[in-house]
Design a protein around this motif. Structure first.
Motif: not given
Ligand code: ZN
Length: 270
Positions: A143-144, A177-182, A250-252, A263-269
């Motif tokens: 979660w951000p 950061a919601s994910t690792s990345g660049v 916040f956009e994904v 929905a993305f966060l609830r499913a994956n975070a």
């Protein structure tokens, strides 16, 4: 100055033979197999003694975090290695002794690693941010914000013109950061988004891009090209750009297509 020398010695023992050492050993003509071992062992003994005398609780309290950070640092070269170890010791001296439960110790380890990493990368923020903050959760998606108290406009509201979700939160709330990345975008003025960051990550083979906007001026801790870790603090909630008040828009995007962030966060975070 004796302290920097001591730290360097300690770092050397904690790091497996560096690539440079390995290649030097393999091209050495005489006694190629025994020498590297012996010299490493000697180094370990010497540095071990120094560490034992100089910094008593250092190794005992934080072995895992230490190893990880040093390894990360090692990938980035010798300069970073020394910087990371310096950051580390100051963090540990401050934090190590107050932790009691395992959960607390784990939390402090994560914070120490985050601070070391952030310091190593060099924060771009001009306002004061505690770089040791780490977002909740342990998985590849976080979660951000540490706490979602109020959700404003949702995904595809405003007749489909709203491409993210508005997470209403007081100004100055840390954003993670919601994910690792660049980091692909890191700007003080990014269209109507105001102060914004975009991070490109890969999760299960899919490209996951996350956008954080309306952040507080001067609060971005990372610049373009920086490799961030999920949960790393990247800035603070604000109301810059086209914003009605303090919130995180916040956009994904997954493989380039917008998805519902909640929905993305609830499913994956996690
Ligand atoms: Zn919005």
């Amino acid at each position: 100055m004796r302290r920097p020398a001591r730290r360097r010695a300690e770092v050397a023992t904690r790091t497996a033979p560096a690539p440079a050492q390995r290649s030097a050993a393999s091209t050495r003509p005489a006694a190629p197999k025994r020498r590297p071992l012996r010299s490493l062992a000697t180094l370990a003994i010497v540095a071990g003694l120094v560490a034992a005398v100089g910094i008593p609780a250092y190794g005992a309290l934080v072995p895992e975090t230490d190893a990880k950070t040093i390894q990360q640092a090692a990938e980035e070269g010798a300069q970073s290695l020394i910087v990371a170890s310096e950051v580390k010791s100051s963090v540990l001296q401050r934090d190590s002794y107050s932790a009691t439960t395992e959960a607390e110790i784990a939390k402090k380890k994560a914070a120490a690693a985050a601070a070391a990493r952030a310091k190593m990368l060099g924060s771009t923020a001009s306002v004061n941010i505690d770089l040791s903050l780490v977002g909740p959760g342990t998985g590849p998606v976080r979660w951000p914000l540490a706490k979602i108290t109020r959700i404003g406009d949702g995904f595809m509201s405003r007749g489909g013109a709203h491409h993210g979700v508005d997470l209403i939160s007081p100004g100055g709330t840390p954003i993670f950061a919601s994910t690792s990345g660049v980091v692909r975008v890191s700007q003080e003025s990014y269209y109507g988004y105001g102060v914004a960051i975009v991070i490109d990550g890969v999760i299960d083979g899919r490209k996951v891009s996350t956008l954080y906007s309306h952040m507080r001026y001067g609060s971005r801790t990372v610049g373009v090209g920086t490799h961030v870790q999920a949960g790393q603090v990247i800035g603070l909630v604000g109301a810059t750009g086209r914003a009605f008040g303090n919130h995180l828009h916040f956009e994904v995007k997954i493989n380039g297509s917008l998805v519902d962030p909640i929905a993305f966060l609830r499913a994956n975070a996690g």
